[in-house]
Enzyme design. Sequence first.
Site, mmCIF file in Angstrom:
data_model
loop_
_atom_site.group_PDB
_atom_site.id
_atom_site.type_symbol
_atom_site.label_atom_id
_atom_site.label_comp_id
_atom_site.label_asym_id
_atom_site.label_seq_id
_atom_site.Cartn_x
_atom_site.Cartn_y
_atom_site.Cartn_z
ATOM 1 N N LYS A 155 0.885 -1.166 0.000
ATOM 2 C CA LYS A 155 0.000 0.000 0.000
ATOM 3 C C LYS A 155 0.926 1.219 0.000
ATOM 4 O O LYS A 155 1.049 1.959 0.982
ATOM 5 C CB LYS A 155 -0.943 -0.036 1.208
HETATM 6 N N1 PMP Z 1 -7.141 -1.804 -3.507
HETATM 7 C C1 PMP Z 1 -6.622 -0.561 -3.327
HETATM 8 C C2 PMP Z 1 -5.770 0.026 -4.390
HETATM 9 C C3 PMP Z 1 -6.910 0.148 -2.153
HETATM 10 O O1 PMP Z 1 -6.404 1.368 -1.977
HETATM 11 C C4 PMP Z 1 -7.739 -0.443 -1.178
HETATM 12 C C5 PMP Z 1 -8.064 0.302 0.075
HETATM 13 N N2 PMP Z 1 -7.104 0.065 1.082
HETATM 14 C C6 PMP Z 1 -8.250 -1.726 -1.420
HETATM 15 C C7 PMP Z 1 -7.920 -2.371 -2.591
HETATM 16 C C8 PMP Z 1 -9.090 -2.418 -0.391
HETATM 17 O O2 PMP Z 1 -8.272 -2.834 0.655
HETATM 18 P P1 PMP Z 1 -8.830 -3.008 2.120
HETATM 19 O O3 PMP Z 1 -10.048 -3.843 2.021
HETATM 20 O O4 PMP Z 1 -7.747 -3.691 2.859
HETATM 21 O O5 PMP Z 1 -9.124 -1.640 2.634
#
Ligand code: PMP
Length: 306
Positions: A159
Amino acid sequence: MDKSEFIWMDGVFTPWDDAKVHVLTHTLHYGNGAIEGTKAYKTEDGRCAIFKLNEHTQRLLNSSKMTLMDVPFTLDELNKAQVELLQKNKLFDGAYIRPLVYLGYGVMGLYHKECPVQVSVSAWKWGAYLGEEGLKKGVRVKISSFTRTPNTSGMGKAKAVANYLNSQMAKYEAVEAGYDEALLRDDQGFIAEASGACFFIVRDGVLISPPSDNTLESITQATVIDLAKDMGIEVVRRRITRDEVYIADEAFFTGTAAEVTPIREVDARIIGCGSRGAMTEKLQTAYFDAVAGRNPKYIKHLTYVN
Ligand code: PMP
């Protein structure tokens, strides 16, 4: 944006307006940083709890490891910082939490080994990411002209702050074209994920989501898959093509901020009933039950802050 009182900066609770960095902060110039997006909800018994705190903090450390940043705090210290931040800010009705690992001031040039690694954690009140209306009626989506950065040149499982340039361009393009959100394909043309959320379709009663080959390993996607399995729904992780999206019975996004957001239209094709589908609604309700402590099986994922 809804200001809070304090931001945690390298261990110090700093007044919101004083939470500043130098203009020569390395991350501002070269884009190496890692973020999390974590959410706390007011739960059934009136207390506030962070959902899957440990998973989010572990992913922050993983993202930092992938991008060669040696975080000077442990998992436990970062978890404690997030709990205490909500307490100090009296954010007991729920909050969005944004930890950030970044390279600070002192080194210029790309080689960052000697650059200080710093951490901040901010938290504030933030409503539905794609709008309250979106949660009920669904959002309109454009397949992006941008693809996810291929695995040969990016690290989509981090991330990483840098990954959000691509997401930002895709989102801007979609919104300027009159849509709510962008859906990105991988470099092979298969559906990957949205600019900040994961993607699901429903076909013939089966719940389908792409593999994590070129996506973030999403915490909400994992929760929704578990909830679906609890309900006896068949779940398949497999590649999805653009044309298959158009003829899906239902489609929705998942993410910590996006929660479970139905999709009602993709590129001028109406999806299913053109509103929130039946399975989407069931999973959305189950998700909100889980984060709010109404599902005993998921209480173990809650970290209470008061
Ligand atoms: N993909 C991306 C590119 C994101 O930024 C997010 C948000 N964090 C997600 C998927 C979903 O991830 P999560 O369910 O862990 O928030």
